[in-house]
Design a protein around this motif. Structure first.
Motif, PDB file in Angstrom:
ATOM      1  N   PRO A  13       0.502 -27.342   1.230  1.00 28.55           N
ATOM      2  CA  PRO A  13       0.722 -26.906   0.055  1.00 28.55           C
ATOM      3  C   PRO A  13       0.457 -25.544  -0.346  1.00 28.55           C
ATOM      4  CG  PRO A  13      -1.482 -27.579   0.185  1.00 28.55           C
ATOM      5  CD  PRO A  13      -1.046 -27.951   1.616  1.00 28.55           C
ATOM      6  N   PRO A  14       0.966 -25.081  -1.575  1.00 27.61           N
ATOM      7  CA  PRO A  14       0.665 -23.758  -1.974  1.00 27.61           C
ATOM      8  C   PRO A  14      -0.931 -23.451  -1.996  1.00 27.61           C
ATOM      9  CG  PRO A  14       2.185 -24.652  -3.550  1.00 27.61           C
ATOM     10  CD  PRO A  14       1.596 -25.899  -2.918  1.00 27.61           C
ATOM     11  N   LEU A  15      -1.102 -22.236  -1.424  1.00 28.94           N
ATOM     12  CA  LEU A  15      -2.408 -21.894  -1.209  1.00 28.94           C
ATOM     13  C   LEU A  15      -3.511 -21.160  -2.326  1.00 28.94           C
ATOM     14  CD1 LEU A  15      -4.473 -21.523   1.317  1.00 28.94           C
ATOM     15  CD2 LEU A  15      -3.689 -19.172   1.587  1.00 28.94           C
ATOM     16  N   THR A  16      -4.498 -21.915  -2.440  1.00 27.36           N
ATOM     17  CA  THR A  16      -5.197 -21.266  -3.597  1.00 27.36           C
ATOM     18  C   THR A  16      -6.052 -20.139  -3.041  1.00 27.36           C
ATOM     19  OG1 THR A  16      -5.834 -23.455  -4.518  1.00 27.36           O
ATOM     20  CG2 THR A  16      -7.402 -21.827  -4.793  1.00 27.36           C
ATOM     21  N   THR A  17      -5.985 -18.973  -3.399  1.00 25.88           N
ATOM     22  CA  THR A  17      -6.454 -17.797  -2.913  1.00 25.88           C
ATOM     23  C   THR A  17      -7.112 -16.731  -3.844  1.00 25.88           C
ATOM     24  OG1 THR A  17      -5.815 -16.082  -1.293  1.00 25.88           O
ATOM     25  CG2 THR A  17      -4.143 -16.570  -3.008  1.00 25.88           C
ATOM     26  N   VAL A  18      -7.520 -15.562  -3.265  1.00 30.09           N
ATOM     27  CA  VAL A  18      -7.960 -14.562  -3.796  1.00 30.09           C
ATOM     28  C   VAL A  18      -6.821 -13.420  -3.943  1.00 30.09           C
ATOM     29  CG1 VAL A  18      -9.929 -12.725  -4.161  1.00 30.09           C
ATOM     30  CG2 VAL A  18     -10.248 -15.048  -3.292  1.00 30.09           C
ATOM     31  N   ASP A  19      -6.513 -13.156  -5.240  1.00 27.20           N
ATOM     32  CA  ASP A  19      -5.578 -12.186  -5.504  1.00 27.20           C
ATOM     33  C   ASP A  19      -6.049 -10.660  -5.191  1.00 27.20           C
ATOM     34  OD1 ASP A  19      -2.816 -11.356  -6.167  1.00 27.20           O
ATOM     35  OD2 ASP A  19      -3.864 -10.604  -7.829  1.00 27.20           O
ATOM     36  N   GLN A  20      -5.536  -9.975  -4.680  1.00 23.34           N
ATOM     37  CA  GLN A  20      -5.671  -8.557  -4.718  1.00 23.34           C
ATOM     38  C   GLN A  20      -4.555  -7.709  -4.820  1.00 23.34           C
ATOM     39  OE1 GLN A  20      -8.291  -6.663  -1.680  1.00 23.34           O
ATOM     40  NE2 GLN A  20      -7.758  -8.051  -0.316  1.00 23.34           N
ATOM     41  N   ASP A  21      -4.295  -6.825  -5.527  1.00 18.54           N
ATOM     42  CA  ASP A  21      -3.187  -5.888  -5.724  1.00 18.54           C
ATOM     43  C   ASP A  21      -3.151  -4.571  -4.794  1.00 18.54           C
ATOM     44  OD1 ASP A  21      -0.842  -4.481  -6.376  1.00 18.54           O
ATOM     45  OD2 ASP A  21      -0.936  -5.424  -8.570  1.00 18.54           O
ATOM     46  N   PHE A  22      -2.371  -4.653  -3.857  1.00 19.87           N
ATOM     47  CA  PHE A  22      -2.380  -3.687  -2.855  1.00 19.87           C
ATOM     48  C   PHE A  22      -1.433  -2.514  -3.352  1.00 19.87           C
ATOM     49  CE2 PHE A  22      -3.880  -7.024  -0.117  1.00 19.87           C
ATOM     50  CZ  PHE A  22      -5.045  -6.465   0.453  1.00 19.87           C
ATOM     51  N   TYR A  23      -0.348  -2.898  -4.454  1.00 19.04           N
ATOM     52  CA  TYR A  23       0.469  -1.750  -4.838  1.00 19.04           C
ATOM     53  C   TYR A  23      -0.605  -0.992  -5.517  1.00 19.04           C
ATOM     54  CZ  TYR A  23       3.905   0.586  -7.371  1.00 19.04           C
ATOM     55  OH  TYR A  23       4.608   1.690  -8.003  1.00 19.04           O
ATOM     56  N   ILE A  24      -1.215  -1.438  -6.558  1.00 14.68           N
ATOM     57  CA  ILE A  24      -2.253  -0.833  -7.189  1.00 14.68           C
ATOM     58  C   ILE A  24      -3.372   0.275  -6.457  1.00 14.68           C
ATOM     59  CG2 ILE A  24      -3.871  -0.807  -9.108  1.00 14.68           C
ATOM     60  CD1 ILE A  24      -2.475  -2.662 -10.617  1.00 14.68           C
ATOM     61  N   MET A  25      -3.711  -0.750  -5.389  1.00 12.85           N
ATOM     62  CA  MET A  25      -4.820  -0.111  -4.552  1.00 12.85           C
ATOM     63  C   MET A  25      -4.130   1.380  -3.744  1.00 12.85           C
ATOM     64  SD  MET A  25      -7.102  -1.874  -1.791  1.00 12.85           S
ATOM     65  CE  MET A  25      -7.705  -3.290  -2.699  1.00 12.85           C
ATOM     66  N   GLY A  26      -2.761   1.171  -3.466  1.00 11.53           N
ATOM     67  CA  GLY A  26      -2.124   2.173  -2.827  1.00 11.53           C
ATOM     68  C   GLY A  26      -1.765   3.309  -4.032  1.00 11.53           C
ATOM     69  N   GLU A  27      -1.773   3.346  -4.942  1.00  8.27           N
ATOM     70  CA  GLU A  27      -1.431   4.146  -6.220  1.00  8.27           C
ATOM     71  C   GLU A  27      -2.799   4.719  -6.479  1.00  8.27           C
ATOM     72  OE1 GLU A  27       1.623   3.104 -10.019  1.00  8.27           O
ATOM     73  OE2 GLU A  27      -0.165   2.329  -9.590  1.00  8.27           O
ATOM     74  N   LYS A  28      -3.716   3.916  -6.570  1.00  6.92           N
ATOM     75  CA  LYS A  28      -4.944   4.396  -6.951  1.00  6.92           C
ATOM     76  C   LYS A  28      -5.703   5.358  -5.852  1.00  6.92           C
ATOM     77  CE  LYS A  28      -6.097   2.392 -10.915  1.00  6.92           C
ATOM     78  NZ  LYS A  28      -6.264   3.118 -12.151  1.00  6.92           N
ATOM     79  N   LEU A  59       0.885  -1.190   0.151  1.00 14.60           N
ATOM     80  CA  LEU A  59      -0.142   0.044   0.277  1.00 14.60           C
ATOM     81  C   LEU A  59       0.818   1.576   0.007  1.00 14.60           C
ATOM     82  CD1 LEU A  59      -2.981  -0.417  -0.015  1.00 14.60           C
ATOM     83  CD2 LEU A  59      -2.906  -0.532   2.492  1.00 14.60           C
ATOM     84  N   LEU A  60       1.941   1.270   1.040  1.00 12.22           N
ATOM     85  CA  LEU A  60       2.701   2.271   1.229  1.00 12.22           C
ATOM     86  C   LEU A  60       3.641   2.670  -0.081  1.00 12.22           C
ATOM     87  CD1 LEU A  60       3.206   3.836   3.653  1.00 12.22           C
ATOM     88  CD2 LEU A  60       4.916   2.574   4.210  1.00 12.22           C
ATOM     89  N   SER A  61       4.104   1.509  -0.740  1.00 11.56           N
ATOM     90  CA  SER A  61       4.993   1.792  -2.223  1.00 11.56           C
ATOM     91  C   SER A  61       4.093   2.466  -3.256  1.00 11.56           C
ATOM     92  CB  SER A  61       6.027   0.567  -2.562  1.00 11.56           C
ATOM     93  OG  SER A  61       4.828  -0.598  -2.371  1.00 11.56           O
TER      94      SER A  61
END
Lengths: 336, 336
Positions: free
Chosen positions: B288-303, B82-84
């Motif tokens: 095992p590697p986790l199946t998950t919902v991806d959300q992009d916090f970098y973009i969120m911070g930018e926006k 978020l910060l970046s």
DNA sequence: TTGTAGGCGTTATCAA
DNA sequence: TTGATAACGCCTACAA
């Protein structure tokens, strides 16, 4: 925006008296003071920091200066922990912290010194700054109190904080040797970084202590980057099949190295033992869990802030603070 | 510390002219301007931000307000990203970012509003703030431009940004159902959090769409905490042996849940399928590697920063920004 | 194109 | 115990 003038008018006193009351001086009549405080509260008065800073010369602010805040970075959680440690201490002494970073993208025209001076900053903690950064030198010259993380202090108003990187690396390598490894590669960080040199020294020292010849072809530099560590490890392992162990100068690089090992159809630790550095949150979840050198960045941030405050207040301070580290044995190292 | 007065004296002009030259006005003689700039450079002049802020009313600063910076936190890397993102945008428009946080330890006497007003802050991005936080209400009332992350905007000068949490949760649950699961538990976050409600709704919606009865005993709240998720999952799984899948409202909680599954001598995904939320760096390294919902916090911070700037400049802005999410299938979900 | 003067909100010095 | 008044460093009408 309410000012002391507004309060003064409402209370029927001068702004001087208001200022005194607000700052809790003892030469104000108790009744007057209460009245002023009440009014201030009522109209939601908030002091204007800029005005205060202008007249007082300092402003109770510390800076943390980072080399960059990359979109894909932060996975090691180091900056977060540093930051929270600093905030924690700063808060306890009523200081604020501002974060400043130079981006690699936009080459910022502003220097660290400029930033600090503009903002009347008392002192700064520096992390991840390259010693060959032109601005770094300027900062050292500026006699602004600075605490360097992982770089030995040199200048007048600077001090440093870190673990004993040489010792930690020696111990890490020694652990590998204790497990009968003799062909030990090193995935080091950035060539220019001071810590890299220290860690290199610890590595060679351990080898020498155990009468193992240092082979410089066994040492590669991957700039603390996971991907680069991956490819460098690939090369290394392909070229030197005798190699049975790897000392990585960061956990993120150990992650890349592990991936390379797997890619080559080898197993960790059965075929290749790996030891990392930092103990990032990820490391205990790697497959296998990574044996590594633990360092506590939260405490480092705390101590850095504490140190900085001593410097600002011209109190006595230690030039170089060495924090404890410890070897954390998990599952990525096994007997040859 | 050099001031414009010093420059003026040296250049033999008035401070007005210096000010004008420094601010690149066009009504200064080119020769004069150059001379002034040279001198400024020579004596290392740096403008005093406090003085500037005092006279101009705004100061090109955005705040990011966090609910806390815990020593053991940050493992999800959300705040870092978020910060970046925010920094990245702020930098591109020549704004600065300051970070403010309320600690849980010292109960800070200062409110967000106070902080922002003291510092003449143009607007703030809020993350992790509880809606029942008394200061939160005050901030909403203050008509300071605010961008809320993961809370729907309500007040006058506020807007929000998030993914479609309901939809994302519905899809996540639906994925479980597609794998033939019908006894699906939900490890939800903090009861009071707005997102928790949204995610709960998505979960129930998926069940209803597939004619599966919602069993409220299958839903527990673990406050987005790994440890709490661990113990709640233990309870849940012991009590309802028919359960074969778990939807976790955060990856950190999924981590705790996985640990519980293992503790009960069950396997993921053979015995229990798990899907998480967030796609934190750790999740691909879980076992095992986790199946998950991806959300992009970098973009969120930018926006968020971009949005904030629009609000500050009184430009048109969308009240609620919805970002894309996506289901990331890895290895923690399998056919029943 | 340049300079004079007033003011931003506070604190601090002096005098009352 | 209080109040004028002068800073602090900068910007900005207004005047020249």
């Amino acid at each position: 925006m309410a000012t002391i003038k507004d309060i003064a008018k409402k209370a029927g006193v001068s702004i001087t008296t208001v200022s005194r009351a607000l700052n809790d001086y003892d030469d104000v009549n108790a009744v007057t003071k209460k009245k002023i405080l009440d009014i201030a509260n009522e109209i939601g008065y908030v002091p204007n920091r800029s005005a205060q800073n202008l007249v007082k010369k300092k402003n109770n602010t510390l800076a943390i200066i980072l080399s960059g805040l990359e979109p894909d970075g932060g996975k090691d959680n180091i900056i977060y922990r540093l930051l929270s440690g600093m905030y924690r201490y700063a808060e306890s002494v009523n200081y604020e912290v501002v974060l400043y970073t130079t981006s690699s993208a936009h080459q910022r025209e502003k220097t660290y010194v400029q930033f600090c001076k503009e903002h009347n900053i008392g002192g700064a903690v520096l992390n991840g700054i390259k010693m060959d950064d032109p601005y770094f030198y300027e900062l050292m010259e500026s006699n602004l109190p600075c605490v360097l993380i992982d770089i030995l202090a040199q200048g007048e108003n600077t001090s440093s904080i870190s673990i004993n990187n040489l010792e930690a690396s020696r111990e890490a390598t020694e652990l590998l040797i204790q497990h009968q490894h003799t062909h030990i590669g090193m995935i080091n960080g950035r060539r220019e970084a001071a810590v890299s040199l220290e860690r290199y020294r610890g590595y060679t020292k351990a080898l020498e202590n155990n009468k193992i010849a240092v082979n410089h072809d066994y040492i590669v530099y991957a700039d603390y980057l996971e991907d680069k560590a991956y490819s460098k490890t690939m090369d290394l392992l392909k070229k030197y099949p005798k190699m049975t162990a790897l000392f990585c100068a960061s956990d993120m690089m150990a992650l890349g190295a592990m991936k390379a090992v797997r890619q080559l159809n080898l197993r960790v630790p059965e075929d290749i033992s790996i030891i990392g550095f930092d103990n990032i949150p990820l490391s205990e979840h790697m497959t296998p869990p990574l044996t590594t050198v633990d360092q506590d960045f939260y405490i480092m941030g705390e101590k850095a802030a504490e140190q900085l405050l001593k410097m600002i207040k011209k109190e006595a301070y230690k030039k170089n603070i060495i924090l404890q580290h410890k070897i954390l044995e998990r599952k990525s190292v096994s007997m040859l």
